[in-house]
Design a protein around this motif. Structure first.
Motif, PDB file in Angstrom:
ATOM      1  N   ALA A 181       0.286  12.608  -6.970  1.00  0.00           N
ATOM      2  CA  ALA A 181      -0.109  12.842  -5.628  1.00  0.00           C
ATOM      3  C   ALA A 181      -0.455  12.479  -4.562  1.00  0.00           C
ATOM      4  CB  ALA A 181      -2.285  13.129  -5.827  1.00  0.00           C
ATOM      5  N   GLY A 182      -0.429  11.198  -4.883  1.00  0.00           N
ATOM      6  CA  GLY A 182      -0.366  10.113  -3.663  1.00  0.00           C
ATOM      7  C   GLY A 182       1.393  10.077  -3.174  1.00  0.00           C
ATOM      8  N   PHE A 183       2.181  10.151  -3.696  1.00  0.00           N
ATOM      9  CA  PHE A 183       3.619  10.515  -3.090  1.00  0.00           C
ATOM     10  C   PHE A 183       3.943  11.481  -3.046  1.00  0.00           C
ATOM     11  CE2 PHE A 183       4.754   7.204  -6.851  1.00  0.00           C
ATOM     12  CZ  PHE A 183       4.672   5.955  -5.487  1.00  0.00           C
ATOM     13  N   SER A 184       3.606  12.755  -3.385  1.00  0.00           N
ATOM     14  CA  SER A 184       3.691  14.402  -2.767  1.00  0.00           C
ATOM     15  C   SER A 184       2.568  14.033  -1.101  1.00  0.00           C
ATOM     16  CB  SER A 184       3.111  14.821  -3.522  1.00  0.00           C
ATOM     17  OG  SER A 184       2.795  16.169  -2.909  1.00  0.00           O
ATOM     18  N   ILE A 185       1.630  13.150  -1.249  1.00  0.00           N
ATOM     19  CA  ILE A 185       0.947  13.691   0.486  1.00  0.00           C
ATOM     20  C   ILE A 185       2.626  12.442   1.262  1.00  0.00           C
ATOM     21  CG2 ILE A 185      -0.888  12.450   1.499  1.00  0.00           C
ATOM     22  CD1 ILE A 185      -2.223  13.473  -0.929  1.00  0.00           C
ATOM     23  N   ILE A 186       2.680  11.335   0.421  1.00  0.00           N
ATOM     24  CA  ILE A 186       3.235  10.059   1.524  1.00  0.00           C
ATOM     25  C   ILE A 186       4.731  11.539   1.361  1.00  0.00           C
ATOM     26  CG2 ILE A 186       4.680   8.168   1.166  1.00  0.00           C
ATOM     27  CD1 ILE A 186       2.211   7.337  -0.049  1.00  0.00           C
ATOM     28  N   ALA A 187       5.167  11.611   0.971  1.00  0.00           N
ATOM     29  CA  ALA A 187       6.878  12.605   1.568  1.00  0.00           C
ATOM     30  C   ALA A 187       6.566  13.054   2.232  1.00  0.00           C
ATOM     31  CB  ALA A 187       6.929  12.872   0.097  1.00  0.00           C
ATOM     32  N   THR A 188       5.313  13.587   2.103  1.00  0.00           N
ATOM     33  CA  THR A 188       4.770  15.109   3.839  1.00  0.00           C
ATOM     34  C   THR A 188       4.643  14.283   4.757  1.00  0.00           C
ATOM     35  OG1 THR A 188       3.264  16.537   2.397  1.00  0.00           O
ATOM     36  CG2 THR A 188       3.131  15.946   4.737  1.00  0.00           C
ATOM     37  N   LEU A 220       6.251  11.391   5.311  1.00  0.00           N
ATOM     38  CA  LEU A 220       7.680  10.471   5.856  1.00  0.00           C
ATOM     39  C   LEU A 220       8.116  12.217   6.820  1.00  0.00           C
ATOM     40  CD1 LEU A 220      10.059   8.717   5.431  1.00  0.00           C
ATOM     41  CD2 LEU A 220      10.483   9.896   3.566  1.00  0.00           C
ATOM     42  N   GLN A 221       8.424  13.226   5.789  1.00  0.00           N
ATOM     43  CA  GLN A 221       8.540  14.715   6.406  1.00  0.00           C
ATOM     44  C   GLN A 221       8.194  14.793   7.714  1.00  0.00           C
ATOM     45  OE1 GLN A 221       7.869  17.904   4.394  1.00  0.00           O
ATOM     46  NE2 GLN A 221       9.862  18.802   4.969  1.00  0.00           N
ATOM     47  N   GLN A 222       6.927  14.748   8.225  1.00  0.00           N
ATOM     48  CA  GLN A 222       6.704  14.597   9.587  1.00  0.00           C
ATOM     49  C   GLN A 222       7.331  13.574  10.638  1.00  0.00           C
ATOM     50  OE1 GLN A 222       2.254  14.886   9.351  1.00  0.00           O
ATOM     51  NE2 GLN A 222       2.661  17.199   7.964  1.00  0.00           N
ATOM     52  N   CYS A 223       7.031  12.329   9.937  1.00  0.00           N
ATOM     53  CA  CYS A 223       8.343  11.018  10.393  1.00  0.00           C
ATOM     54  C   CYS A 223       8.728  12.061  11.091  1.00  0.00           C
ATOM     55  CB  CYS A 223       7.412   9.759   9.759  1.00  0.00           C
ATOM     56  SG  CYS A 223       6.279   8.935  10.108  1.00  0.00           S
ATOM     57  N   LEU A 224       9.416  11.590  10.148  1.00  0.00           N
ATOM     58  CA  LEU A 224      11.520  12.244  10.580  1.00  0.00           C
ATOM     59  C   LEU A 224      11.586  12.901  11.443  1.00  0.00           C
ATOM     60  CD1 LEU A 224      12.600  11.281   6.877  1.00  0.00           C
ATOM     61  CD2 LEU A 224      12.880   9.850   8.890  1.00  0.00           C
ATOM     62  N   THR A 225      10.555  14.319  11.654  1.00  0.00           N
ATOM     63  CA  THR A 225      10.762  15.608  12.407  1.00  0.00           C
ATOM     64  C   THR A 225      10.202  15.328  13.445  1.00  0.00           C
ATOM     65  OG1 THR A 225       9.443  16.923  11.190  1.00  0.00           O
ATOM     66  CG2 THR A 225      11.793  16.395  10.730  1.00  0.00           C
TER      67      THR A 225
END
Length: 92
Positions: free
Chosen positions: A54-61, A63-68
């Motif tokens: 769950a934590g990695f899923s939230i972090i991945a989201t 990360l995606q937001q930071c990159l875009t």
């Protein structure tokens, strides 16, 4: 920056957290009932994995937001790397 998750991402993260919550309640019951140590540890490991996913899923989201992101400060590579490293290490 605020975490903005799509409906599917939010549903998936919440399902993982609810599953972990149920598993943790099961571990507590097992301990209260004096169940076998190996069974308790096995279930506890399952809780830990569910929380990690769950934590990695939230972090991945995030990360995606930071990159875009359109925010120039959020796109600063060194700053973003430090923030993401801190997030990943918080789950280690």
């Amino acid at each position: 920056m605020e975490l903005d998750m799509s409906a599917d991402q939010l549903k998936s993260a919440l399902n993982r957290l609810r599953r972990a919550q149920g598993q943790l309640a099961g571990v507590i019951r097992m301990i209260e009932e004096g169940r076998d140590c190996e069974d308790v540890v096995t279930q506890l490991a399952a809780v830990s994995r569910a929380l990690d996913r769950a934590g990695f899923s939230i972090i991945a989201t995030g990360l995606q937001q930071c990159l875009t992101s359109e925010d120039p400060q959020a796109r600063d590579a060194a700053r973003m790397r430090a923030r993401l490293e801190k997030l990943f290490l918080s789950l280690a």
